[in-house]
Design a protein around this motif. Structure first.
Motif, PDB file in Angstrom:
ATOM      1  N   LYS A   1       0.849  -1.164   0.062  1.00 12.19           N
ATOM      2  CA  LYS A   1       0.157   0.057  -0.001  1.00 12.19           C
ATOM      3  C   LYS A   1       0.905   1.087  -0.054  1.00 12.19           C
ATOM      4  O   LYS A   1       0.488   2.107  -0.726  1.00 12.19           O
ATOM      5  CB  LYS A   1      -0.912  -0.192   1.130  1.00 12.19           C
ATOM      6  N   LYS A   2       2.022   1.204   0.687  1.00 13.16           N
ATOM      7  CA  LYS A   2       2.841   2.265   1.094  1.00 13.16           C
ATOM      8  C   LYS A   2       3.367   2.428  -0.347  1.00 13.16           C
ATOM      9  O   LYS A   2       3.780   3.909  -1.037  1.00 13.16           O
ATOM     10  CB  LYS A   2       3.748   2.375   1.994  1.00 13.16           C
ATOM     11  N   LYS A   3       3.936   1.600  -1.095  1.00 12.84           N
ATOM     12  CA  LYS A   3       4.504   1.479  -2.306  1.00 12.84           C
ATOM     13  C   LYS A   3       3.639   2.179  -3.509  1.00 12.84           C
ATOM     14  O   LYS A   3       4.263   2.926  -4.111  1.00 12.84           O
ATOM     15  CB  LYS A   3       5.085   0.341  -2.794  1.00 12.84           C
ATOM     16  N   LYS A   4       2.379   1.821  -3.525  1.00 10.13           N
ATOM     17  CA  LYS A   4       1.363   1.901  -4.611  1.00 10.13           C
ATOM     18  C   LYS A   4       1.268   3.569  -4.176  1.00 10.13           C
ATOM     19  O   LYS A   4       1.066   4.346  -5.236  1.00 10.13           O
ATOM     20  CB  LYS A   4       0.245   1.322  -4.189  1.00 10.13           C
ATOM     21  N   ASP A   5       1.174   3.951  -2.891  1.00  9.90           N
ATOM     22  CA  ASP A   5       0.681   5.349  -2.752  1.00  9.90           C
ATOM     23  C   ASP A   5       1.930   6.231  -2.865  1.00  9.90           C
ATOM     24  O   ASP A   5       1.856   7.624  -2.786  1.00  9.90           O
ATOM     25  CB  ASP A   5       0.078   5.651  -1.363  1.00  9.90           C
ATOM     26  N   ASN A   6       3.104   5.418  -2.921  1.00  9.41           N
ATOM     27  CA  ASN A   6       4.459   6.340  -2.873  1.00  9.41           C
ATOM     28  C   ASN A   6       4.605   7.395  -1.858  1.00  9.41           C
ATOM     29  O   ASN A   6       5.184   8.324  -1.811  1.00  9.41           O
ATOM     30  CB  ASN A   6       4.577   7.303  -4.335  1.00  9.41           C
ATOM     31  N   ASP A   7       4.113   6.637  -0.706  1.00 16.13           N
ATOM     32  CA  ASP A   7       4.039   7.351   0.741  1.00 16.13           C
ATOM     33  C   ASP A   7       4.519   6.364   1.676  1.00 16.13           C
ATOM     34  O   ASP A   7       3.693   5.857   2.278  1.00 16.13           O
ATOM     35  CB  ASP A   7       2.849   8.083   0.901  1.00 16.13           C
TER      36      ASP A   7
ATOM     37  N   GLN B   1       3.333   7.265   5.840  1.00 20.69           N
ATOM     38  CA  GLN B   1       2.075   7.175   6.395  1.00 20.69           C
ATOM     39  C   GLN B   1       1.969   6.026   7.453  1.00 20.69           C
ATOM     40  O   GLN B   1       2.864   4.995   7.263  1.00 20.69           O
ATOM     41  CB  GLN B   1       1.051   6.887   5.168  1.00 20.69           C
TER      42      GLN B   1
ATOM     43  N   ASP C   1      -7.898  -4.704   1.339  1.00 23.01           N
ATOM     44  CA  ASP C   1      -6.354  -4.442   0.901  1.00 23.01           C
ATOM     45  C   ASP C   1      -5.774  -5.726   0.596  1.00 23.01           C
ATOM     46  O   ASP C   1      -4.674  -5.819  -0.294  1.00 23.01           O
ATOM     47  CB  ASP C   1      -5.755  -3.807   2.171  1.00 23.01           C
TER      48      ASP C   1
ATOM     49  N   ARG D   1      -7.623   3.022  10.911  1.00 20.00           N
ATOM     50  CA  ARG D   1      -6.592   2.700   9.833  1.00 20.00           C
ATOM     51  C   ARG D   1      -5.260   1.983  10.240  1.00 20.00           C
ATOM     52  O   ARG D   1      -4.703   2.163  11.431  1.00 20.00           O
ATOM     53  CB  ARG D   1      -6.096   4.298   9.444  1.00 20.00           C
TER      54      ARG D   1
END
Length: 346
Positions: free
Chosen positions: A249-255, A258, A267, A346
């Motif tokens: 998820k972090k990689k997909k959001d490039n964040d 978070q 997910d 979350r």
């Protein structure tokens, strides 16, 4: 007055003057020439720095720069400037200062728990002269990766978290080369044999260890968790590791800043090679830098029949393990009810 007497008087005056000058000179050389209040300070001299740059760096710490320059000149320092990290102590005289500026002091460089190679480059770059950009370039050099059996996705596995002694002016390439030597030292014949016994390569051990590391902060529990994941791999089951979903998820959001505390049902369908709910086997690279206890947990796993586990609501930080899906469902419902009661969204 005879000429001979005049010459004698002049000689005495000259000698006396030389003696006085000598005392003055010695006083200048060997008297305190520092003006900082701390017991010690470090001065950093960049690679290829000029003598003038050194003087600029010393200005905040030296009382009389001209006195330092005089001694430095006598000791041929301006023609032999060295780059590096140099230790100055309170009360040093000019002679000691010049000597100190010739003695490069190593850095105790430490890193652990880095989530990505980019984070590692930033961490290392904050401790030595090489910046994160040059470090990244050296880490991802295609020739280096090919020669050492790594890819851009798994090169983080090369770095064994520890404290290393390096010089501040170590270049990015020299630092990288030191790390591959440390990697080879760590992966001795005994550890390679243990990895093979588990059906894994050293890189695969690190990838699995990164998941084990993320699953539990309890070091005494990690061998049990490693045993569960190895059971799943041998059975051809997906690992179904929540930390891999979070990473995906972090990689997909490039964040990667978070904070994700909870994985939801939707997910689990995220399309990513790091999502071990959808992909059978290991992800293409570590999801974090595992510490040595996590690596050793995979190399020396607990032998058990467990296939499932979930967070415990009774022992904070630990997990409840199960050999059957029915047992696991009971544990999982208990945990889900607790999470909902806490209002974790979350």
């Amino acid at each position: 007055m005879s000429t001979k007497k005049i010459i004698s008087i002049i000689s005495i005056v000259v000698i006396s003057g030389l003696i006085i000058y000598g005392f003055v000179l010695i006083g200048q050389i060997f008297s305190n020439n520092t003006k900082f209040s701390q017991d010690e300070v470090y001065v950093h001299v960049p690679t290829d720095a000029s003598y003038e740059q050194v003087l600029d760096s010393l200005t905040p710490y030296v009382t009389n720069l001209e006195r330092f320059e005089m001694v430095a000149s006598k000791m041929s320092y301006p023609e032999n400037v060295k780059s590096g990290r140099f230790l100055l102590t309170k009360g040093m005289n000019s002679y000691e200062l010049v000597k100190a500026m010739r003695s490069n002091i190593p850095v105790k460089l430490a890193f652990n728990n880095q989530e990505r190679i980019e984070n590692l480059a930033g961490r290392v770059g904050s401790q030595i002269e090489a910046d994160s950009a040059s470090l990244m370039k050296s880490f991802k050099d295609s020739i280096f990766l090919k020669e050492n059996g790594f890819t851009e996705e798994n090169v983080l596995a090369m770095f064994i978290p520890n404290t290393y002694e390096v010089y501040w002016n170590t270049s990015a390439v020299k630092f990288r080369d030191k790390m591959i030597k440390e990697y080879r030292n760590f992966w001795n014949n005994e550890r390679v044999a243990k990895a093979k016994k588990q059906g894994l390569t050293p890189t695969e051990v690190t990838i699995l260890a990164s998941i084990v590391h993320k699953e539990s902060v309890k070091k005494d529990e990690r061998p049990r968790i490693a045993g569960v994941y190895l059971n799943r791999l041998r059975a051809g089951m997906p690992l179904q590791a929540d930390p891999t979903v979070i990473f995906a998820k972090k990689k997909k959001d490039n964040d990667f800043n978070q904070v994700i505390k909870r994985v939801f049902y939707n997910d689990l369908f995220l399309n990513s090679p790091y999502n071990t709910y959808k992909v059978v086997g290991l992800p293409p690279g570590p999801i974090a830098m595992p510490d040595i206890t996590a690596l050793e947990a995979v190399l020396n796993p607990e032998k058990n029949d467990f296939i499932y586990f979930c967070a415990s609501t009774d022992r904070f930080g630990y997990h409840e393990f199960a050999a059957t899906l029915a047992e696991h469902n009971v544990n999982a419902k208990k945990y889900a009810d607790w999470v909902n009661a806490q209002g974790i969204k979350r």
